[in-house]
Design a protein around this motif. Structure first.
Motif, PDB file in Angstrom:
ATOM      1  N   TYR A  71       3.275  -3.770  -2.743  1.00  0.00           N
ATOM      2  CA  TYR A  71       2.621  -2.728  -3.545  1.00  0.00           C
ATOM      3  C   TYR A  71       1.326  -2.249  -2.904  1.00  0.00           C
ATOM      4  O   TYR A  71       1.075  -1.055  -2.828  1.00  0.00           O
ATOM      5  N   ASP A  72       0.508  -3.185  -2.441  1.00  0.00           N
ATOM      6  CA  ASP A  72      -0.803  -2.834  -1.892  1.00  0.00           C
ATOM      7  C   ASP A  72      -0.679  -1.951  -0.655  1.00  0.00           C
ATOM      8  O   ASP A  72      -1.426  -0.989  -0.491  1.00  0.00           O
ATOM      9  N   GLN A  73       0.275  -2.265   0.223  1.00  0.00           N
ATOM     10  CA  GLN A  73       0.451  -1.451   1.435  1.00  0.00           C
ATOM     11  C   GLN A  73       0.928  -0.043   1.081  1.00  0.00           C
ATOM     12  O   GLN A  73       0.488   0.935   1.679  1.00  0.00           O
ATOM     13  N   GLU A 122      -0.568   2.393 -11.171  1.00  0.00           N
ATOM     14  CA  GLU A 122      -1.238   2.935  -9.984  1.00  0.00           C
ATOM     15  C   GLU A 122      -1.287   4.461 -10.019  1.00  0.00           C
ATOM     16  O   GLU A 122      -2.266   5.068  -9.588  1.00  0.00           O
TER      17      GLU A 122
END
Length: 172
Positions: A161-163, A75
């Motif tokens: 992870y996305d948040q 990321e």
């Protein structure tokens, strides 16, 4: 003496005690002193004027920690120069460097809390029973204000992870 939060989390369903305060969104990010390598110590101010995604893992040499660090390394490549991704554990700096080399992790900064546990006690993630830092995520803006916090309730679970990435991207 630091605050103790008994039963604040679990390890394989067994309660553990976290030392330090519970950090909340809107708090001024506490300072810390950790090692970048054996001789070089860094603090929060080292990363002044940057958005900081702080990924805390108990040890890079465990499955979930390995996956968490690899994911944030991937990321980090897409977040730009205004963002620094810091992975903090109590692993020795030598072990962190070896692990990063073997894993091809080169887009984030590993920092060691082994010497004084300064980060763990400042952010309320030092596990009293193990002297490791509890898995957690903090997003701190360029003005050092906490914008996202995730304390994992169970040490062996993955963070969201996305948040966490969405919280970083919202600051860009």
């Amino acid at each position: 003496m630091s605050q103790e939060r008994t039963g604040a989390a679990t390890f394989k369903s067994n309660p553990i005690t976290l030392i330090g305060p519970e950090i909340k969104v809107g708090d001024k990010a506490p300072d810390f002193h950790v090692n970048k390598n054996l001789l070089e110590e860094v603090t929060l101010a080292t990363y002044a004027n940057k958005i900081k995604l702080i990924s805390v893992v108990p040890s890079l040499d465990t499955g979930v920690c390995d996956m968490q660090t690899r994911r944030f390394n991937e990321e980090a490549a897409n977040l730009g120069d205004n963002v620094v991704v810091l992975t903090i554990s109590v692993d020795l700096p030598f072990a962190q460097a070896r692990w990063c080399g073997a894993a091809g992790v080169d887009k984030l900064v590993t920092l060691s809390d082994y010497k004084t546990k300064s980060f763990g006690t400042a952010y309320g993630v030092l596990i009293k029973e193990f002297q490791l830092d509890m898995r957690s995520i903090f997003v701190v803006d360029a003005n050092d204000v906490v914008q996202y916090v995730e304390y994992l309730p169970e040490m062996t679970e993955h963070p969201n992870y996305d948040q966490a990435i969405a919280a970083v991207k919202a600051l860009l």
